[in-house]
Write an enzyme that holds these catalytic residues in place. Structure first.
Site, PDB file in Angstrom:
ATOM      1  N   SER A  12       1.017  -1.288  -0.004  1.00 45.19           N
ATOM      2  CA  SER A  12       0.112  -0.110   0.206  1.00 45.19           C
ATOM      3  C   SER A  12       0.518   1.096   0.086  1.00 45.19           C
ATOM      4  O   SER A  12       0.686   2.121   0.010  1.00 45.19           O
ATOM      5  CB  SER A  12      -0.945  -0.015   1.357  1.00 45.19           C
ATOM      6  OG  SER A  12      -0.413   0.326   2.503  1.00 45.19           O
ATOM      7  N   SER A  13       2.319   1.030   0.650  1.00 45.56           N
ATOM      8  CA  SER A  13       3.081   2.138   0.369  1.00 45.56           C
ATOM      9  C   SER A  13       4.401   1.956   0.466  1.00 45.56           C
ATOM     10  O   SER A  13       4.100   0.101   0.051  1.00 45.56           O
ATOM     11  CB  SER A  13       2.491   3.076   1.792  1.00 45.56           C
ATOM     12  OG  SER A  13       3.106   2.694   2.726  1.00 45.56           O
ATOM     13  N   ASP A  61      -4.087  -8.501   7.777  1.00 47.80           N
ATOM     14  CA  ASP A  61      -2.323  -8.391   8.465  1.00 47.80           C
ATOM     15  C   ASP A  61      -2.374  -9.326   8.884  1.00 47.80           C
ATOM     16  O   ASP A  61      -2.375 -10.534   9.629  1.00 47.80           O
ATOM     17  CB  ASP A  61      -3.392  -7.778   9.859  1.00 47.80           C
ATOM     18  CG  ASP A  61      -2.688  -7.412  10.807  1.00 47.80           C
ATOM     19  OD1 ASP A  61      -1.051  -7.641  10.944  1.00 47.80           O
ATOM     20  OD2 ASP A  61      -2.968  -7.239  12.156  1.00 47.80           O
ATOM     21  N   LEU A  62      -0.657  -9.533   8.250  1.00 42.35           N
ATOM     22  CA  LEU A  62       0.340 -10.120   8.616  1.00 42.35           C
ATOM     23  C   LEU A  62       1.231 -10.467   9.884  1.00 42.35           C
ATOM     24  O   LEU A  62       2.246 -11.326   9.630  1.00 42.35           O
ATOM     25  CB  LEU A  62       1.425 -10.140   7.148  1.00 42.35           C
ATOM     26  CG  LEU A  62       1.035 -10.353   6.637  1.00 42.35           C
ATOM     27  CD1 LEU A  62       2.375 -10.240   4.993  1.00 42.35           C
ATOM     28  CD2 LEU A  62       1.076 -12.507   6.071  1.00 42.35           C
ATOM     29  N   TYR A 154      15.436  -5.521  14.624  1.00 36.50           N
ATOM     30  CA  TYR A 154      15.358  -5.204  13.157  1.00 36.50           C
ATOM     31  C   TYR A 154      16.469  -5.647  12.655  1.00 36.50           C
ATOM     32  O   TYR A 154      16.432  -6.419  11.620  1.00 36.50           O
ATOM     33  CB  TYR A 154      15.124  -3.704  13.229  1.00 36.50           C
ATOM     34  CG  TYR A 154      14.948  -3.515  12.030  1.00 36.50           C
ATOM     35  CD1 TYR A 154      13.778  -3.132  11.561  1.00 36.50           C
ATOM     36  CD2 TYR A 154      16.384  -2.435  10.874  1.00 36.50           C
ATOM     37  CE1 TYR A 154      13.385  -2.539  10.071  1.00 36.50           C
ATOM     38  CE2 TYR A 154      15.723  -2.274   9.988  1.00 36.50           C
ATOM     39  CZ  TYR A 154      14.859  -2.767   9.029  1.00 36.50           C
ATOM     40  OH  TYR A 154      14.386  -1.988   8.146  1.00 36.50           O
TER      41      TYR A 154
END
Length: 276
Positions: A12-13, A61-62, A154
């Site tokens: 989506s982005s 929603d993953l 991360y």
């Protein structure tokens, strides 16, 4: 002859949206998934008008463990096969490890690693049977550098995605399957707005920044060449190459200094999260 179809998560982005346009420009049909259905539908209409390719819109929603299976089943229910997979969905968690809840970290791991691995496991057998497949895992230069203070998992997850992609690269060769880890650096997108770090990272020099379109083009081309790791941008090629030859203590020292300047504000301002 029916066009190949690529499933793109986080479409989506940002980089996901740019990758959708890049694949469409190269004649692929799309299956677009993200949480925001309205944005996916708008992108599908735009791509149809510009490139004449078709898109399936699958909101999901993953971070939910049930999502990968439902997404693949939704594509298969249309009679299409998944010839390409772009694992791109993601987010970051500002603050140090104990400033976040375990629920946040668990959702992060599910979205950023668990969903990637499951989607590959669900679509790769079909690629093997058909003798064709393309798998692009969006990792990061963070996976090629020492871990930093803040955003604690991360770099660890991105490093895992790089190793995962390398293994898939070897395992897929005999079946005509290409697998690439795309490792961008700082990229203009909504990522830093969502994580409320825009003011901090915007203080960095302009040569640290890439556009989503630059990243998408580099990733697509690397995938077609079956290049196992793609690092877009000369600056990031230099940084990651330098990290490979520097002694580990020197790399750690450099990361500590850069983490102090880039991450300090977000780490200090993050409030401790209650445990679940």
């Amino acid at each position: 002859m029916r066009r190949h179809l690529v499933l793109i998560t986080g479409a989506s982005s940002g980089i996901g949206k740019a990758l959708a346009r890049e694949f469409a420009a190269n004649g692929w049909d799309l299956a677009l998934t993200a949480r925001r259905q309205d944005r996916l539908e708008a992108l599908a209409e735009e791509i149809k008008a510009q490139y004449g390719v078709d898109s399936l819109v699958i909101p999901a929603d993953l971070s939910k463990t049930t999502a990968p299976k439902k997404i693949v089943e939704a594509v298969e229910a249309t009679g299409r096969t998944i010839d390409g997979l772009v694992n791109n969905a993601g987010f970051g968690l500002p603050g140090t490890y104990t400033q976040t809840s375990w629920k946040q970290q668990a959702d992060f791991l599910q979205l950023m690693l668990g969903s990637y691995a499951e989607l590959v496991h669900r679509v790769m057998p079909g690629m093997q049977e058909r003798g064709y497949g393309r798998i692009l895992n969006v990792a990061s230069v963070a996976g090629l550098m020492p871990g930093s203070k803040g955003h604690t998992l991360y770099a660890a997850v991105k490093s895992a995605l790089i190793k995962f992609s390398q293994s898939l690269h070897f395992e897929g060769k005999e079946y005509g399957i290409h697998a690439t880890a795309l490792c961008p650096g700082f990229t203009y997108s909504e990522f830093h707005d969502v994580n409320e770090t825009r003011d901090l990272v915007s203080k960095m020099p302009s040569y640290w920044w890439l556009t989503a379109e630059q990243v998408a083009e580099a990733g697509y081309n690397a995938l077609q060449r079956n290049q196992p790791i793609c690092v877009p941008g000369l600056w990031y090629k230099f940084l990651t190459g330098l990290n490979q030859v520097l002694p580990t203590p020197v790399s750690m020292w450099m990361m500590e200094r850069s983490s102090g300047s880039v991450r300090r504000g977000e780490v200090d301002s993050a409030s401790p999260a209650a445990g679940d």
